[in-house]
Scaffold this motif. Sequence first.
Motif, short mmCIF file in Angstrom:
data_model
loop_
_atom_site.label_atom_id
_atom_site.label_comp_id
_atom_site.label_asym_id
_atom_site.label_seq_id
_atom_site.Cartn_x
_atom_site.Cartn_y
_atom_site.Cartn_z
N GLU A 1 -4.94 26.67 -63.18
CA GLU A 1 -5.74 27.75 -62.59
C GLU A 1 -6.97 28.05 -63.45
O GLU A 1 -8.08 28.16 -62.93
CB GLU A 1 -4.88 29.00 -62.44
N ILE A 2 -6.78 28.14 -64.75
CA ILE A 2 -7.90 28.42 -65.66
C ILE A 2 -8.92 27.28 -65.61
O ILE A 2 -10.13 27.51 -65.50
CB ILE A 2 -7.41 28.66 -67.10
N LYS A 3 -8.44 26.05 -65.69
CA LYS A 3 -9.36 24.90 -65.65
C LYS A 3 -10.04 24.76 -64.30
O LYS A 3 -11.21 24.39 -64.22
CB LYS A 3 -8.62 23.61 -66.00
N GLY A 4 -9.31 25.06 -63.23
CA GLY A 4 -9.84 24.88 -61.88
C GLY A 4 -10.89 25.90 -61.49
O GLY A 4 -11.77 25.61 -60.70
N VAL A 5 -10.80 27.10 -62.06
CA VAL A 5 -11.75 28.15 -61.70
C VAL A 5 -12.61 28.56 -62.89
O VAL A 5 -13.81 28.34 -62.92
CB VAL A 5 -11.02 29.40 -61.12
N GLN A 6 -11.98 29.15 -63.88
CA GLN A 6 -12.73 29.75 -64.98
C GLN A 6 -13.54 28.74 -65.78
O GLN A 6 -14.70 29.01 -66.11
CB GLN A 6 -11.77 30.50 -65.91
N LEU A 7 -12.98 27.61 -66.11
CA LEU A 7 -13.67 26.63 -66.95
C LEU A 7 -14.39 25.55 -66.15
O LEU A 7 -15.04 24.69 -66.74
CB LEU A 7 -12.66 25.97 -67.91
N ASN A 8 -14.31 25.60 -64.85
CA ASN A 8 -14.88 24.55 -64.00
C ASN A 8 -16.37 24.82 -63.76
O ASN A 8 -16.73 25.80 -63.11
CB ASN A 8 -14.12 24.52 -62.67
N PRO A 9 -17.24 23.95 -64.24
CA PRO A 9 -18.68 24.15 -64.05
C PRO A 9 -19.15 23.82 -62.63
O PRO A 9 -20.31 24.07 -62.29
CB PRO A 9 -19.30 23.19 -65.06
N LYS A 10 -18.27 23.29 -61.79
CA LYS A 10 -18.67 22.87 -60.45
C LYS A 10 -18.28 23.88 -59.37
O LYS A 10 -18.25 23.55 -58.19
CB LYS A 10 -18.07 21.50 -60.13
N THR A 11 -17.96 25.12 -59.75
CA THR A 11 -17.63 26.15 -58.77
C THR A 11 -18.90 26.86 -58.32
O THR A 11 -19.98 26.64 -58.89
CB THR A 11 -16.64 27.17 -59.35
N ALA A 12 -18.79 27.70 -57.33
CA ALA A 12 -19.95 28.41 -56.79
C ALA A 12 -20.57 29.37 -57.80
O ALA A 12 -21.78 29.62 -57.77
CB ALA A 12 -19.55 29.16 -55.52
N LEU A 13 -19.75 29.93 -58.69
CA LEU A 13 -20.26 30.86 -59.70
C LEU A 13 -20.43 30.15 -61.03
O LEU A 13 -19.57 29.35 -61.43
CB LEU A 13 -19.28 32.04 -59.88
N ASP A 14 -21.50 30.48 -61.74
CA ASP A 14 -21.68 29.89 -63.06
C ASP A 14 -20.77 30.59 -64.08
O ASP A 14 -20.21 31.66 -63.80
CB ASP A 14 -23.14 29.93 -63.50
N GLY A 15 -20.63 30.00 -65.25
CA GLY A 15 -19.73 30.52 -66.27
C GLY A 15 -20.07 31.93 -66.70
O GLY A 15 -19.18 32.76 -66.90
N LYS A 16 -21.36 32.23 -66.85
CA LYS A 16 -21.75 33.58 -67.28
C LYS A 16 -21.33 34.62 -66.25
O LYS A 16 -20.75 35.65 -66.61
CB LYS A 16 -23.27 33.64 -67.51
N THR A 17 -21.57 34.34 -64.99
CA THR A 17 -21.18 35.28 -63.92
C THR A 17 -19.67 35.49 -63.91
O THR A 17 -19.21 36.63 -63.82
CB THR A 17 -21.66 34.76 -62.55
N LYS A 18 -18.92 34.41 -64.02
CA LYS A 18 -17.45 34.53 -64.02
C LYS A 18 -16.97 35.38 -65.19
O LYS A 18 -16.10 36.24 -65.01
CB LYS A 18 -16.80 33.15 -64.07
N GLU A 19 -17.55 35.17 -66.36
CA GLU A 19 -17.09 35.92 -67.54
C GLU A 19 -17.54 37.39 -67.47
O GLU A 19 -16.81 38.27 -67.92
CB GLU A 19 -17.57 35.25 -68.82
N LEU A 20 -18.72 37.65 -66.90
CA LEU A 20 -19.13 39.05 -66.71
C LEU A 20 -18.22 39.75 -65.71
O LEU A 20 -17.87 40.93 -65.89
CB LEU A 20 -20.60 39.13 -66.28
N MET A 21 -17.80 39.04 -64.67
CA MET A 21 -16.83 39.60 -63.73
C MET A 21 -15.50 39.88 -64.44
O MET A 21 -14.88 40.94 -64.24
CB MET A 21 -16.60 38.65 -62.56
N GLY A 22 -15.07 38.94 -65.26
CA GLY A 22 -13.84 39.14 -66.03
C GLY A 22 -13.95 40.36 -66.92
O GLY A 22 -12.99 41.15 -67.03
N LEU A 23 -15.10 40.56 -67.54
CA LEU A 23 -15.32 41.73 -68.39
C LEU A 23 -15.27 43.02 -67.57
O LEU A 23 -14.66 44.01 -68.00
CB LEU A 23 -16.66 41.61 -69.12
#
Length: 159
Positions: free
Chosen positions: A65-87
């Motif tokens: 799950e972590i690799k498929g969404v959070q660490l995956n650079p090929k998703t619709a959201l970029d890493g910064k956006t995902k981590e800001l959402m997590g925050l």
Amino acid sequence: MEKSNRILKSLLVAAGIGALFAIVPAKAEDASATAAYKDIEATLGSVPDMFKALPDVAIAGAWAEIKGVQLNPKTALDGKTKELMGLAVAAQIPCQYCIYFHTEAARLNGASDEEIKETIAMAGIVRHWSTILNGSQVDFATFKKQTDDVFAAVKAKSQ
């Protein structure tokens, strides 16, 4: 008597098969846990204790799950956006572990201090209005209608 012997044999065979199913997945889970731990170490440089806190039967799925969404650079959201959402979510839970992790991960993904502050402010605004709306028991259908009307008016102004 013969019929009861057949039934007994059938029950014993079924119990044996059931016992095999109970044993085999445990070994498969152990293998998938071992593979997941190896991949975590290859990806992160070590296996943090947070992963070791999970039972072996859960680690492969959690890591996928972590690799498929959070660490995956090929998703619709970029890493910064995902981590800001997590925050934002972490600030609302609140979870000191998650706040620390997602703040540092957001920085690693290029978030500025201002973006981090704004993320936390937005989380606070959403929490504030959620409290007002839910506590006041505002009618949801009316709220949706009024929201749609506001967005239609804003859209009309921008055209």
